[in-house]
Structures are given as C-alpha cells and as structure tokens.
Design a protein around this motif. Structure first.
Motif, short mmCIF file in Angstrom:
data_model
loop_
_atom_site.label_atom_id
_atom_site.label_comp_id
_atom_site.label_asym_id
_atom_site.label_seq_id
_atom_site.Cartn_x
_atom_site.Cartn_y
_atom_site.Cartn_z
N PRO A 734 0.82 -1.22 0.00
CA PRO A 734 0.00 0.00 0.00
C PRO A 734 0.85 1.27 0.00
N VAL A 735 0.31 2.33 -0.61
CA VAL A 735 0.95 3.65 -0.61
C VAL A 735 0.03 4.57 0.21
N TRP A 736 0.62 5.34 1.10
CA TRP A 736 -0.16 6.17 2.03
C TRP A 736 0.20 7.65 1.88
N ARG A 737 -0.81 8.51 2.12
CA ARG A 737 -0.50 9.94 2.33
C ARG A 737 -1.18 10.35 3.63
N VAL A 742 -3.70 5.69 -0.53
CA VAL A 742 -3.98 6.39 -1.79
C VAL A 742 -3.62 5.56 -3.01
N GLY A 743 -3.17 4.33 -2.80
CA GLY A 743 -2.83 3.50 -3.96
C GLY A 743 -1.98 2.33 -3.55
N PHE A 744 -1.35 1.73 -4.53
CA PHE A 744 -0.52 0.56 -4.26
C PHE A 744 0.61 0.48 -5.29
N ILE A 745 1.65 -0.26 -4.88
CA ILE A 745 2.82 -0.44 -5.75
C ILE A 745 2.47 -1.46 -6.84
N THR A 746 2.90 -1.17 -8.06
CA THR A 746 2.73 -2.17 -9.11
C THR A 746 4.03 -2.98 -9.30
N SER A 747 5.17 -2.33 -9.16
CA SER A 747 6.43 -3.09 -9.10
C SER A 747 7.50 -2.17 -8.53
N GLY A 748 8.57 -2.77 -8.04
CA GLY A 748 9.63 -1.94 -7.45
C GLY A 748 10.95 -2.67 -7.51
N GLY A 749 11.99 -1.96 -7.16
CA GLY A 749 13.32 -2.58 -7.17
C GLY A 749 14.38 -1.51 -6.98
N TYR A 750 15.60 -1.93 -7.11
CA TYR A 750 16.70 -1.01 -6.90
C TYR A 750 17.21 -0.49 -8.24
N MET A 762 0.27 2.71 -8.62
CA MET A 762 -1.02 3.19 -9.12
C MET A 762 -1.66 4.00 -7.99
N ILE A 763 -1.71 5.33 -8.16
CA ILE A 763 -2.23 6.14 -7.04
C ILE A 763 -3.26 7.17 -7.50
N ASN A 764 -3.99 7.71 -6.52
CA ASN A 764 -5.03 8.70 -6.80
C ASN A 764 -4.42 9.92 -7.49
N ARG A 765 -5.19 10.49 -8.39
CA ARG A 765 -4.64 11.58 -9.19
C ARG A 765 -4.29 12.82 -8.38
N GLU A 773 4.87 13.99 -0.94
CA GLU A 773 5.45 13.10 0.09
C GLU A 773 4.45 12.00 0.43
N LEU A 774 4.90 10.77 0.37
CA LEU A 774 4.05 9.62 0.65
C LEU A 774 4.80 8.65 1.54
N THR A 775 4.16 7.58 1.92
CA THR A 775 4.89 6.47 2.54
C THR A 775 4.46 5.16 1.87
N VAL A 776 5.34 4.17 1.99
CA VAL A 776 5.11 2.86 1.36
C VAL A 776 5.54 1.78 2.34
N HIS A 777 4.80 0.69 2.39
CA HIS A 777 5.27 -0.43 3.22
C HIS A 777 6.20 -1.32 2.42
#
Ligand code: FAD
Length: 802
Positions: A734-737, A742-750, A762-765, A773-777
């Motif tokens: 999940p992605v938070w503000r 406010v959305g979620f990760i579709t993919s990630g990496g270094y 994929m997050i709210n417009r 500024e957001l946070t992510v788990h």
C-alpha cells in the motif's frame, strides 16, 4: 432433461454448482448441470470445509474473499443451512522470515481491500486460541473472514439457489462423450444425448477424462490429503467460544474446532499422487486408508502445537484426493482451440475459491470477459509443454508439498526444469549464467562471478545485488549482451494483415521498416496487450510481447481472426540477443557491411549479421542505444559467439533479466502483470498516449473514448523514489498519504545506476504531483517515499536515441 440447453455444466461438486448458480444469477437460465452420481460425490463431500482469505497470490486472495462473503447469502437464498461458523482465523509465523512475510502480507491485504485483519503478538494469539501452545510462535495474523462450513450442504445450497432461478439439475447421469458440432456441443449421457452452445468441465477428480473427451490434456492431477478429527478435548470443551481456524505454517497443519474436539488437516511434505489420469469411473464416496508413516513429521508438529491432543483419541481419519494444477491455481476459462468448451477445474480449495471461480466463469461466458483480472487462473496460462505427465507430476507435487513452505521472491524452484533451453544455454551456463524460468523456457537472471556463488533466498536485497549492479553499469556505460529468446514473437501475413492489425490494435500502424509500441484493448476498453509491432516492409509483420503469454495471446488473436490473415507463433523457431549500451552500434557494425548501424530509433529490417541473416530492430528495454537481433533458433549459438568476439574489444558483458528489470524501472517502463494488466485502462496506465483516436474503429474504441471523454481515470501510474534501506518494494504494497491509503505499488526494485530504490505505483490523481510526500510499506515496514519525474534516468530519452 431437455434435448438442448444453452449451457451444460458437467459436475455437481462445489465448483459446478457455483458455476450453475452464477450463470443463473447473471441471467442465463437455459442451463443444466449433469452429475454422474449424487451432489458432492467427488472430492467435495469429504473436504474439511475450512474457509480463509489468506493466499500468497493477491488475485486469489481477492477471489477467496468474494467467496466467503457470498456464502451466507447462498445459505439464505437457497434456504439450505450450510452450518457456517465464522470463527475468525489465525495464521502463525514460526520463523523471523515468516513473521516478516506475514507482516508484509498483512499490508498487501490492505492494498486489495481486505481490511478485517490484524497482527497479533503470540500472547494475543493465545487468547484467541487457548487450545494451542505458542512455543516457537513469533507473531500471528488474525482475519475475521475465516471459519468453516458443511461441505455437502454448501454444494446443495448453490444448486438449490440456481434451480430457484430456473436452472436444471440431472443427477445419476454420467456424461459419456462430447462431440463438437458447428454450433456447439453434443453431450452424450447415460440418459440420452443433449446439445448445447457451451459445455463446462467442472469434473473435479475426473476433469482429466472430460478433457480427453475433446482431445485436450489438462495440466491437472489429484493428490491425496489427510485430516483427522479428535474426540472431545477437555480444554476446548471448557471454553465458552469456538477456537478459530488456525494455520500453523511451520507445522504444515491447519486446524478448526469440530464439535468439542479438533480437526487437524495436514499438507504433507512427502506427497502422494493418485489416479493421474483421473479417478476411475466407478470411484464412489470412498476414502483411502490413513498413511501415518508418510505424515509422521507433520503429526509430531501438530501434537507439539496442541499438547492436549496427547490425552484424547482420534475419532475419524480422512485420507481423500483432490486436484491441483502446476501452480496450485484453478484452470478456468475458454480452452484455446475448442470454441464453447470451458474449463472450471483444478480448484484445490473449492469451498473458499469456488464462489469466485463460478462468478468469473459466468461473467466470461456471458460478457466475453470477467470483471477481475483472471490471468492467475486462466487455463491459457499453460502451453502444450504442460500436457506432459512427468511435468504435471513434478510441478503439482512441488506445489502441494510447499503449500505451507515459504517461497522467497528470488528463489528458483526445481520442478519441471530445465525444460526448454535456447541453444546457447550450455555455453551461457559455462559463462556463469544463473537461470530462472518463464513458461517452459530457461531465462538468464544474472552471471555469477564464480561457480560456488550461492544466492541466499530472501525477502530483501540478496547477495546477488552487487553482481546485478555491475551488469547494469556495463549496459549504461559500455555495452551488454542479453539473450532475448524469452520474448514472444508472432508473424502476421496475408493480404488483410494490415487491416486486421489496424482493427486489433489501438495504435497507428508503423510504416515499412519501422516498429512501434502497440496497445491492444479488449471490448471493455481495458488493456489486452502492451505489444510491439514490426512492419518488415515485405508484407510480413511481427508482434512481440511477453513470452509467458503465448497461449493467451494466440487465443486472443484467433478469437478475432479475419479472412486473408495468417498468424504464426514463432516461439519455437526464433531466438535472439539484444545489444544495449552506448557502444552497441560499434559492436554490430563490426559484424555487418549492411547499414544496420544507420537504423533510426525504432527502425527495423533484415540484415546480414556475420554469417546470419537476422531480423534486427533498433530498440532496447534498457533505455540505452540498442539493437534486438532475432535469428533462427539454430543460429543462436553462432550469433552469441560472433557477438562476443566482436564485443571483446569493448569489454562487452553478458547480463540477465534481473539487471533488465532494474534498468527498465529507472526508465519507468511498465511491464505486463505489473503496470499493465487486463484490469487497467489506457488512462490508468498512460497507454492512452499510444492510442490513435483518429484512425477509425478498433477493438475497445468506444469504451476507451468513454474513459477519455469522462475526464480520465481516478488513478494513474507514477514513479516513486523510496527511502528504503535493505529491501525494495515488489508489488501490491500500500501507498499512504498522511495515514490515508492512496494506492498501491505495481512493481519496485533497486535502480543501480542512480543508486536509489524505485517503485511504480497506481495512485489517486490528487497525489501525483512531483515531490508529493508519501509512505510505502516495504516488507511490512513503513518507509518514506516521494513522487519523482517519470524516467528518473535520462528523462529526455537521449541515450536510446543516440
Ligand atoms: C481431505 C480433503 C480436505 C479438504 N479440505 C478443504 C477445505 O478445508 N476447504 C476447501 O475449500 N477445500 C478443501 N478440499 C478441497 C475440495 O474438496 C475441492 O477443492 C473441491 O471439492 C473441488 O470441487 P470440484 O467441484 O471441482 O470437484 P469434485 O467435488 O470432484 O466434483 C466433480 C464432480 O463431477 C462429477 N463428474 C465427473 N465426471 C463426470 C461425468 N463424466 N459425468 C457427470 N458427472 C461427472 C463427479 O461425479 C463429481 O461429483 C479438501 C479436499 C480433501 C480431499
């Protein structure tokens, strides 16, 4: 029984009954379920009846959540009591890694809208299940939506509710033959022959034979499974509440209360297949003798978790069979090449998945597409390689034994491998290549510096991190070589090829000698493909895409076929290598007198590359100057040798898909099954940029226009820089503000070039502005993140246009 129905569903287990119910519910009532014996007389009657939402695959978890919500409605609608006990459920973690995994799974659940979970300390878990010992438990997850039900009553409830809506059921009538007719199917049964437009294989333990009746080999096999029920456990009898469903992952067991005793189910490490060709036709409601020797270790775990069991006897043993596909997910949907033949089998947890399977299949039949992204259970996710008995034996066995064993994202499992290998496989192995798998094919992950390097399975960054970093650097600064046999390629030819492509794709057609990113949409206006189209200029075209989607793509192409067009899957004929990096032109020019180095960005043509006549395109997923060189399968070894020789003076390095994933992330390039899926629209994914709105009609145009003209989607994909430490986001976190999701990760990496952790989300417009500024788990831990410019590496795209 009438002589004709719109749909005949074969099988009166929980899955067939749910399909029947959903078809009737969605308005198709000229339907009939035909059952060989009585309701639930396959594997359904002796199931443990447990229902829980947890599944490592988020799409399957969502399906399970739907089913569980449906169950109480089914009871009410049918008037059939299904003895539903919603006790809630615990999942226990017995190792630090499992506890980390559970904490991250908890966050993924939030992303997919399963909010009724909480993380508990071992002591809190003990309060909810005082019958267990919490020895070795490091933490637990609680979920409200768990419990158990009566299995046969549930099957009857689905069927009764369907009958109330107009469906028919015929029991004690075996289907003997299935014959395809121009307008549907002829179903030959013991009680006579019926015709129908659609036939559904919900044959459970007999699904294999129902497939063979139409000439297909479904990748499914039954395996045996044990549970036992104890006599009264005094500690449980003394409670004034029911103990919850409890899954002890490290103990390979699941438990629930049964009367005043305990039911203990076991996922057996030492698994046993049964009737791989399907159950015998005369197999009744029988059970196998319990095999306690085979499950001794798991039994010891169960008794350690519930010491009170030492003092009570076992009332009942159940050792029965149920079916598995290679990845454990159901096989659902239209079977490629068999119009009107639908699969609804290999459902290993029919009581917790059957509702979702029924809904998905009914929507698919009625509307042409299901509402959810059904990829993870689509019968077309396998190809002919999965028809092989030994492949099925190894993969289903592996899934079964590992059902409760943790699999790390960087872990490579051995079953069914190695199978297909591109010709240069052995030479690449000698060069240090470590392999992963895509569909049937071995694909390079990275090149290890020494033979004894062992990658440690982890949820975090692995010890292969620096190896991948060096490969990324070679591509960005110099030149790298990647085996691209693992791309799907289709050749389109014939007098109407261009017209067909123009209808199937929303994108403008590339001119001769050019390639173009091409968007395909379904009739619903949602994505069907993020493909690349090549116009070779000689009347032939190629479509290129993700390798593992080959059967799925071909089904889509064939469903939309037009006279005067021929489409050929080149997957067994063509292989290739990609050169990427600022020096790649110098390498390819050494091998050709043809003007291959002059190809413009996204140009393509046929050239001599050394001894080989190759289809070459100037492009690269890395975002660097690059050339994709496609050759005949048999030329693969020679092509690699020539490229390595030509690249030696530039110190060219071979690299793998782990580096490619990092490089593409720094370019914000999306990939299928992450940023792009059947669930998303062009507006959500930025794919609308590639739509040619003026070119006339194409599949999905009307719906895509609706989205565009209504102001676009509520969410869209952005690039995030994540302040991660030793782990990166991977998908569905999940992605938070300010505490709001406010959305979620579709993919990630270094991102090895930029030295930062990145994610696409994929997050709210209202959160997409650069700098937000957001946070992510990340692996369960909340980390700061911010929205950054798309393509943080080389945002202007100069490198790839060099
Ligand atoms: C010991 C054990 C414990 C389990 N515990 C759980 C649990 O806790 N929770 C859970 O969700 N799942 C559990 N399961 C799994 C569950 O039983 C299966 O997922 C489910 O029963 C599958 O249902 P189905 O309808 O696909 O197949 P089946 O129940 O096998 O039904 C298929 C039906 O098709 C009929 N059929 C086949 N061929 C023909 C033909 N030619 N003509 C007419 N009819 C035909 C058969 O007679 C049969 O009734 C358990 C299974 C076992 C063995």
């Amino acid at each position: 029984m009438k002589s004709h129905y719109r749909v005949v569903v074969i099988g009166g287990g929980v899955v067939g009954a749910s399909v029947l119910y959903h078809l009737a519910k969605f308005g198709w009532t000229d339907i009939c379920l035909i059952e060989r014996g009585e309701f639930a007389c396959g594997s359904s009657w002796h199931a443990a009846g447990g229902i829980h939402a947890l599944n490592a695959d988020p799409n399957m978890a969502a399906l399970q959540a739907y089913t569980i919500d449906l169950l109480s409605d089914i009871g009410k609608e049918s008037g059939q009591d299904i003895n539903l006990h919603m006790t809630g459920g615990l999942t226990l973690a017995g190792t630090p890694e499992r506890w980390e995994w559970l904490q991250s799974a908890y966050r993924v659940f939030q992303s997919i809208g399963i909010e009724d979970c909480e993380l508990l300390t071992p002591e809190q878990a003990l309060k909810r299940n005082p019958a267990m010992s919490i020895d070795g438990v490091l933490g637990a997850m609680w979920a409200d939506r768990e419990g158990y039900l009566d299995t046969t009553s549930t099957v009857v409830a689905y069927a009764t509710a369907a009958k109330k809506r107009g469906a028919e059921v015929v029991l004690r009538n075996r289907v003997l033959e299935l014959n395809q007719k121009p307008d549907g199917w002829e179903v030959v049964t013991e009680k006579g022959t019926v015709t129908c437009e659609h036939v559904v294989n919900a044959g459970g333990l007999w699904a294999k034979q129902l497939g063979r009746m139409v000439g297909i080999e479904l990748p499914v096999s039954p395996l045996k499974h044990h549970y036992f029920v104890t006599e009264t456990v005094p500690e449980i009898a003394a409670l004034d509440f029911e103990v919850p469903m409890t899954v002890d992952l490290e103990g390979f067991t699941y438990t629930r209360q049964d009367q005043k005793g305990l039911m203990v189910g076991i996922y057996e490490i030492n698994h046993e297949h049964w009737a791989m060709d399907g159950a015998p036709w005369d197999y009744g409601m029988e059970l196998f003798q319990e095999q306690t020797d085979r499950i001794e270790n798991e039994l010891m775990c169960a008794y350690a978790r519930y010491p009170a069991l030492e003092k009570v006897g076992i009332k009942t043993w159940v050792n029965g069979a149920f079916t598995f596909s290679p990845d454990g997910n159901p096989l659902v949907g239209p079977v490629p090449g068999k119009r009107g033949y639908w699969s609804a089998c290999a459902v290993m947890a029919g009581f917790l998945q059957g509702g979702g399977v029924g809904k998905t299949l009914a929507e698919w039949m009625i509307h042409g597409e299901p509402e959810a992204d059904a990829w993870s259970m689509d019968v077309a996710r396998y190809g002919s390689f999965a028809e092989n008995r030994e492949y099925i034996r190894q993969t289903t066995g592996q899934f079964y034994s590992r059902r409760f064993v943790m699999t790390y994202p960087n872990e490579q499992l051995p079953a069914g491998r190695p199978l297909k290998m591109a010709p240069a496989h052995d030479a690449m192995t000698a060069a240090g290549c470590r392999w992963g798998t895509s569909w049937d094919l071995e694909v390079p992950l990275y090149f290890a510096p020494s033979e004894d390097f062992v990658e440690t399975p982890t949820l975090k960054r692995s010890n292969a991190h620096d190896i991948v970093a060096a490969e990324c650097k070679a591509v960005r600064k110099n030149v790298g070589l990647l085996d691209i046999s693992g791309f799907a390629r289709y050749e389109v030819s014939g007098p109407n090829a261009e017209e067909w492509l123009n209808t199937l794709f929303a994108t403008r057609m590339p001119k001769p000698g050019r390639a173009r990113l091409a968007v395909a949409l379904g009739e619903t206006g949602r994505l069907k493909g993020d493909l690349t189209l090549f116009n070779w200029g000689d009347g032939t075209w190629w479509i290129m895409g993700s390798y593992y989607l080959r059967n799925w793509h071909m089904r889509w192409f064939n469903d939309h076929m037009m006279a005067g067009v021929s489409v050929r899957d080149l997957g067994e004929e063509v292989a290739g290598f990609s050169l990427s990096g600022p020096n790649s032109r110098k390498v390819i020019e050494k091998l050709s007198v043809d003007p291959v180095g002059d190809l413009p960005f996204m140009g393509c043509g046929t050239f001599d590359i050394g001894l080989i006549r190759a289809h070459v395109a100037r492009m690269s997923v890395t975002g660097e100057l690059g050339f994709e060189i496609n050759c005949r399968m048999g030329d693969h070894v020679a092509l690699r040798r020539m490229l390595l020789e030509a690249g030696a003076e530039f110190d060219m390095k071979e690299y793998g898909f782990n580096a490619l994933l990092s490089l593409r992330l720094e370019k914000s390039f999306g990939i299928w099954s992450a940023e792009f899926s059947q669930l998303y629209t062009p507006g959500m994914t930025g794919m609308d940029r590639w739509i040619d709105w003026d070119k006339g009609d194409f599949v999905g145009r009307a719906k895509a226009l609706e989205e565009r003209d209504s102001g676009g989607s509520a969410q869209t994909i952005v690039t995030l820089e994540v302040d991660a430490q030793d782990a990166d986001a991977s998908g569905y976190e999940p992605v938070w503000r300010s505490g709001e999701r406010v959305g979620f990760i579709t993919s990630g990496g270094y991102g090895h070039t930029l030295g930062k952790s990145y994610a696409l989300a994929m997050i709210n417009r209202d959160c997409i502005e650069e700098g937000t500024e957001l946070t992510v788990h990340v692996v369960g831990v909340e980390r700061p993140a911010k929205v950054v410019v798309a393509s943080p590496y080389d945002p202007q795209g100069r490198a790839m246009r060099l």
